[in-house]
Design an enzyme around this catalytic site. Structure first.
Site, PDB file in Angstrom:
ATOM      1  N   LYS A   1       0.841  -1.205   0.000  1.00  0.00           N
ATOM      2  CA  LYS A   1       0.000   0.000   0.000  1.00  0.00           C
ATOM      3  C   LYS A   1       0.875   1.253   0.000  1.00  0.00           C
ATOM      4  O   LYS A   1       0.610   2.215  -0.727  1.00  0.00           O
ATOM      5  CB  LYS A   1      -0.950  -0.022   1.214  1.00  0.00           C
ATOM      6  CG  LYS A   1      -1.981  -1.162   1.120  1.00  0.00           C
ATOM      7  CD  LYS A   1      -2.774  -1.367   2.409  1.00  0.00           C
ATOM      8  CE  LYS A   1      -3.694  -2.587   2.277  1.00  0.00           C
ATOM      9  NZ  LYS A   1      -4.530  -2.816   3.468  1.00  0.00           N
TER      10      LYS A   1
ATOM     11  N   GLN B   1      -4.497  -1.642   9.756  1.00  0.00           N
ATOM     12  CA  GLN B   1      -4.453  -2.977   9.166  1.00  0.00           C
ATOM     13  C   GLN B   1      -5.034  -4.013  10.120  1.00  0.00           C
ATOM     14  O   GLN B   1      -4.683  -4.058  11.293  1.00  0.00           O
ATOM     15  CB  GLN B   1      -3.009  -3.325   8.767  1.00  0.00           C
ATOM     16  CG  GLN B   1      -2.873  -4.615   7.978  1.00  0.00           C
ATOM     17  CD  GLN B   1      -3.525  -4.566   6.607  1.00  0.00           C
ATOM     18  OE1 GLN B   1      -3.620  -3.509   5.985  1.00  0.00           O
ATOM     19  NE2 GLN B   1      -4.001  -5.699   6.125  1.00  0.00           N
TER      20      GLN B   1
ATOM     21  N   ASP C   1     -10.901   2.585   4.201  1.00  0.00           N
ATOM     22  CA  ASP C   1     -11.251   1.166   4.159  1.00  0.00           C
ATOM     23  C   ASP C   1     -12.768   0.960   4.072  1.00  0.00           C
ATOM     24  O   ASP C   1     -13.223  -0.140   3.804  1.00  0.00           O
ATOM     25  CB  ASP C   1     -10.745   0.464   5.428  1.00  0.00           C
ATOM     26  CG  ASP C   1      -9.391  -0.198   5.235  1.00  0.00           C
ATOM     27  OD1 ASP C   1      -9.114  -0.659   4.110  1.00  0.00           O
ATOM     28  OD2 ASP C   1      -8.617  -0.247   6.206  1.00  0.00           O
TER      29      ASP C   1
HETATM   30  N1  GUN Z   1      -7.100  -6.999   6.443  1.00  0.00           N
HETATM   31  C1  GUN Z   1      -7.534  -7.749   5.413  1.00  0.00           C
HETATM   32  N2  GUN Z   1      -8.059  -6.958   4.459  1.00  0.00           N
HETATM   33  C2  GUN Z   1      -7.942  -5.690   4.896  1.00  0.00           C
HETATM   34  C3  GUN Z   1      -8.298  -4.431   4.342  1.00  0.00           C
HETATM   35  O1  GUN Z   1      -8.839  -4.310   3.251  1.00  0.00           O
HETATM   36  N3  GUN Z   1      -7.997  -3.349   5.110  1.00  0.00           N
HETATM   37  C4  GUN Z   1      -7.409  -3.447   6.325  1.00  0.00           C
HETATM   38  N4  GUN Z   1      -7.178  -2.332   6.999  1.00  0.00           N
HETATM   39  N5  GUN Z   1      -7.078  -4.601   6.871  1.00  0.00           N
HETATM   40  C5  GUN Z   1      -7.343  -5.715   6.146  1.00  0.00           C
END
Ligand code: GUN
Length: 315
Positions: A53, A97, A120
């Site tokens: 990211k 995350q 998100d």
């Molecule tokens: N863990 C698994 N998928 C995601 C996501 O799309 N965003 C975040 N923040 N954590 C995750």
């Protein structure tokens, strides 16, 4: 006949080209969108995702801020970090995350992220907006699946869509997006009876249960579009040889690395489906592309709104 491959990398590149135009336009107004990523502890998979990211931000010219508290952090301390990011004007998007360590109250953390910075799409306000059909920031993976379907010309309106999995991150928002695009939507989960029979009615299958290679060809109506959200690491040689019996290059890759990635869809589905997303190189690249898109969107909405307010105050 073998299925058409829906190439996630190519669709991501298309989206990046479009985003670059928006980013340049914001730059001309003195705005550089910024994403803050909070990575708690040292879960290797989470590290890998967060690094991708951050790398995407660098590629597109977005600012990024990586915050890495230790796994022992308390809920209160993590809340304070989020509150600080909420206040910062150079931060347009905040992502925490998942999963978080056991001692952390994840719901309280997600509820504390400013909804206008919630790239998100996990905050109840953004979930509610999606349910109400007035979405602003939508969860990245399901939004990415919609981009794959739309940009590949897969008809959605009137189609029978089956979503396998009911998670807050993928299954639920996925079902809502398909519903809003006028598909007839069925959500299946671990308690669903006659699972194969139900999935076999689908024109579009989205597999997001997190079970390696579970969706075998007998689940798939010939010609259906199959979207594979799964990312499962296979560590056992026996499993790799069984799943990839018809794909010697994958078994070779396993021998070299000691592991191989497999989706929730069995690779043999390529012989039955009309179109499918590979793993890797299908849905994965779109998740990050939509995070970038949400960050640019959040920056435009918040900063241009702030600029409009400031102009109003001056009058
Ligand atoms: N863990 C698994 N998928 C995601 C996501 O799309 N965003 C975040 N923040 N954590 C995750």
């Amino acid at each position: 006949m073998t299925a058409r491959i829906l190439n996630g990398n190519a669709i991501r590149d298309q989206i990046y080209t479009e985003l670059q135009t928006e980013i340049t336009a914001l730059g001309a107004r003195g705005i550089q969108p910024g994403l803050a990523a909070v990575l708690v502890g040292d879960n290797p998979a989470s590290k890998l995702y967060v690094n991708s990211k951050i790398a995407a931000c660098a590629k597109l010219g977005l600012a990024s801020f990586l915050i890495t508290p230790p796994a022992t952090i308390s809920t209160e301390e993590l809340l304070a970090i989020v509150a600080d990011l909420n206040r910062r004007d150079d931060v347009d998007g905040i992502l925490v995350q998942m999963p978080l360590p056991k001692q952390i109250d994840s719901k309280r953390i997600l509820d504390t992220v400013d909804p206008s910075k919630d790239v998100d799409g996990f905050h109840p306000e953004n979930v509610g907006r999606l349910v109400a059909g007035r979405p602003k920031l939508v969860a990245c993976t399901p939004a990415g699946v919609m981009e794959i379907l739309r940009r590949s010309g897969i008809p959605i309106e009137g189609a029978n869509a089956v979503v396998m999995g009911r998670s807050d991150i993928v299954g639920k928002p996925m079902a809502l997006l398909l519903l809003h695009a006028n598909a007839t939507v069925t959500i299946c989960h671990s308690k669903t009876r006659a699972l194969a029979e139900t999935v076999r009615r689908a024109d579009i299958v989205v597999a997001a249960m997190g079970r390696a290679a579970m969706v075998t060809p007998d689940y798939i109506r010939p010609g259906a579009t199959v979207i594979d959200v799964g990312q499962n690491v296979v560590n056992s040689a026996a499993d790799a040889e069984r799943i990839f019996a018809k794909f010697p290059e994958k078994i070779e890759a396993f021998r070299k690395k000691g592991s191989v990635l497999v989706g929730d869809v069995h690779p043999d589905v390529v012989e039955t489906a009309g179109a499918f997303t590979p793993v890797p190189g299908g849905v994965g690249p779109l998740t990050i592309a939509m995070l970038m898109s949400n960050t640019v969107r959040a920056a435009s909405l918040r900063r241009l709104h702030l600029a409009a307010e400031a102009a109003h105050a001056e009058r």
